[in-house]
Design an enzyme around this catalytic site. Structure first.
Site, short mmCIF file in Angstrom:
data_model
loop_
_atom_site.label_atom_id
_atom_site.label_comp_id
_atom_site.label_asym_id
_atom_site.label_seq_id
_atom_site.Cartn_x
_atom_site.Cartn_y
_atom_site.Cartn_z
CB CYS A 1 -2.75 5.27 1.66
SG CYS A 1 -3.94 5.26 3.00
CG HIS B 1 -0.24 1.52 3.07
ND1 HIS B 1 0.55 2.63 3.29
CD2 HIS B 1 -1.45 1.81 3.61
CE1 HIS B 1 -0.15 3.55 3.93
NE2 HIS B 1 -1.37 3.08 4.13
CD GLU C 1 3.68 1.67 1.49
OE1 GLU C 1 3.18 2.22 2.48
OE2 GLU C 1 3.05 1.50 0.42
#
Length: 196
Positions: free
Chosen positions: A78, A169, A171
């Site tokens: 990002c 994202h 994660e």
């Protein structure tokens, strides 16, 4: 294997969790000296202009460029993707300027337009859920850039040599395949440098 996470802003803990889930050691980096001894570095999401201000404030710009010049892999997600890009739409200057890509900020809309999309990522696999939050996208990729994933004809993940970047994202889900892909890049870079 020691992987740093730039800890100035963004989903730092989630990246640490993903790195550890893949069996590597994670180190949160806030000072230049913390880059020493690392094998790779993650530049997490957040707000790219704020992150740039913090990078400047903590004197990290040159050390980050030196880290890259030493051949160490970097993974930007990002806002981290924006930091890696050589060109940013509407801005005269890049941040780190390491990847031969042009990115456009917030190109999928603002926060309220956050969404999830199932992606097929080259070298990673299918059915990868990308979480997009105020996400940028890659408008243009240079010749040496390998496009890894697209969504609605927009490039959302790419690799150029030791640099990996994505709009979303990774994660924020429990699917750590993209992080594992990055750790494999780090492993390859370590092997290559030990042969020199």
């Amino acid at each position: 294997m020691k992987i740093g996470v730039l800890g100035l802003q963004g989903a730092v803990r989630e990246h640490v969790r993903a790195i550890e889930a893949c069996g590597a050691e994670a180190v949160i980096v806030k000072k230049p000296e913390q880059l020493e001894g690392l094998d790779g570095l993650v530049l997490p999401g957040g707000e790219s202009t704020t992150m740039r201000r913090l990078i400047d404030r903590y004197g990290l710009m040159e050390p980050l460029k030196q880290f890259a010049a030493a051949g160490k892999p970097m993974f930007g997600t990002c806002a981290g993707l924006i930091l890696l890009a050589k060109r940013i739409v509407g801005y005269d200057e890049p941040h780190l300027g390491l990847m031969d890509i042009t990115v456009e900020r917030n190109s999928f809309g603002r926060q309220r337009e956050s969404f999830e999309a199932e992606l097929s990522i080259k070298g990673v696999g299918d059915g990868f859920v990308g979480v997009f939050i105020r996400a940028p996208h890659i408008v243009e990729a240079g010749d040496g850039v390998d496009v890894l994933a697209t969504y609605n004809d927009r490039i959302v993940a790419a690799r150029q040599g030791q640099f990996l970047g994505c709009s979303f994202h990774p994660e924020l889900t429990d699917d750590h395949r993209l992080m594992q892909y990055f750790l494999n890049m780090v492993k390859e870079a370590k092997m290559a440098s030990s042969l020199k």
